[in-house]
Design a protein around this motif. Structure first.
Motif, mmCIF file in Angstrom:
data_model
loop_
_atom_site.group_PDB
_atom_site.id
_atom_site.type_symbol
_atom_site.label_atom_id
_atom_site.label_comp_id
_atom_site.label_asym_id
_atom_site.label_seq_id
_atom_site.Cartn_x
_atom_site.Cartn_y
_atom_site.Cartn_z
ATOM 1 N N HIS A 80 0.833 -1.198 0.000
ATOM 2 C CA HIS A 80 0.000 0.000 0.000
ATOM 3 C C HIS A 80 0.865 1.243 0.000
ATOM 4 O O HIS A 80 2.077 1.172 0.186
ATOM 5 C CB HIS A 80 -0.951 -0.004 1.214
ATOM 6 N N ARG A 81 0.211 2.365 -0.211
ATOM 7 C CA ARG A 81 0.908 3.653 -0.104
ATOM 8 C C ARG A 81 0.209 4.509 0.946
ATOM 9 O O ARG A 81 -0.036 5.682 0.746
ATOM 10 C CB ARG A 81 1.020 4.336 -1.462
ATOM 11 N N LEU A 82 -0.078 3.877 2.089
ATOM 12 C CA LEU A 82 -0.826 4.517 3.173
ATOM 13 C C LEU A 82 0.046 4.880 4.365
ATOM 14 O O LEU A 82 -0.444 5.473 5.326
ATOM 15 C CB LEU A 82 -1.963 3.596 3.613
ATOM 16 N N LYS A 117 -7.192 2.383 -5.237
ATOM 17 C CA LYS A 117 -6.014 2.884 -5.937
ATOM 18 C C LYS A 117 -4.771 2.938 -5.046
ATOM 19 O O LYS A 117 -3.664 3.106 -5.545
ATOM 20 C CB LYS A 117 -6.280 4.266 -6.536
ATOM 21 N N ASP A 118 -4.937 2.763 -3.734
ATOM 22 C CA ASP A 118 -3.818 2.873 -2.800
ATOM 23 C C ASP A 118 -3.387 1.561 -2.170
ATOM 24 O O ASP A 118 -2.522 1.545 -1.287
ATOM 25 C CB ASP A 118 -4.163 3.863 -1.684
ATOM 26 N N ASP A 150 4.297 4.883 -8.133
ATOM 27 C CA ASP A 150 3.155 5.290 -8.958
ATOM 28 C C ASP A 150 2.910 4.293 -10.080
ATOM 29 O O ASP A 150 1.763 3.954 -10.378
ATOM 30 C CB ASP A 150 3.371 6.694 -9.526
ATOM 31 N N PHE A 153 1.011 1.192 -8.767
ATOM 32 C CA PHE A 153 -0.410 1.351 -8.456
ATOM 33 C C PHE A 153 -1.238 1.883 -9.623
ATOM 34 O O PHE A 153 -2.443 1.687 -9.649
ATOM 35 C CB PHE A 153 -0.586 2.257 -7.231
#
Length: 185
Positions: A80-82, A117-118, A150, A153
């Motif tokens: 994830h990109r969280l 998307k994340d 980027d 994802f």
């Protein structure tokens, strides 16, 4: 995107066009862990026909599941990109995180605080025992590249292998157009 020479945690492994292993044909793998004991990665471009709702009883969201690899297909993994929103995540650099507290993640997904998307979910993983990946590297089975969060994802799985090679340019761009079966050319 520059080519790295040796695999390191957080890099991408791109299958050579004629690898010869059906499990990894035209695969791009995010290498999450690589050390003297072995390696762990997730295939970024193989979709399954299942969703998160199918795999987890108390999840109500239909986020697609991908196939992380041929090992332990009954396990669920995620990137994830969280960041710190998911406690205990492993920072792979460039805003990319692996794993973390699943109960927190599940709650945030169910209440709509995490967008598809994340996050990416995977059934199974790709694993190599001690020295196995290094031996494959010596046989030129994989191209090693830096990751681009980027790209991971925002690129459709079916397009990923070709896109990353095209973006690398030069002979890799040419390689991205190789036919899957050269006998049919």
């Amino acid at each position: 995107m520059s080519e790295a020479t040796k695999p390191i945690s957080g890099c991408l492994l791109i299958a050579e066009p004629f690898l010869g292993d059906p499990n990894f044909e035209r695969s791009v793998i995010l290498l999450c862990e690589h050390n003297a004991k072995g390696s762990f990665g997730l295939v970024l471009n193989q979709l399954s026909n299942l969703t998160l709702k199918d795999a987890i009883d108390d999840c109500y969201v239909e986020i697609p599941l991908q196939v992380g690899g041929p090992v332990e297909y009954n396990t669920l993994h995620y990137i994830h990109r969280l960041g710190d929103l998911i406690p205990n995540s492993v920072d792979l650099g460039d805003g990319l995180f692996w794993s973390g507290n699943f109960e927190t993640l599940k709650t945030l997904v169910n209440v709509g605080q995490i967008e598809e998307k994340d996050i990416r979910f995977f059934l199974g993983y790709s694993g190599w025992g001690e020295g196995q990946l290094d031996a494959e590297m010596n046989k030129n089975s994989w191209i090693v590249s830096e990751k681009n969060t980027d790209l991971i994802f925002d690129t459709k799985p079916k397009e990923f292998w070709r896109k990353i090679l095209r973006d690398m340019g030069g002979s890799y761009k040419v390689m991205s157009n190789y036919p899957t079966d050269p006998r049919l050319n």
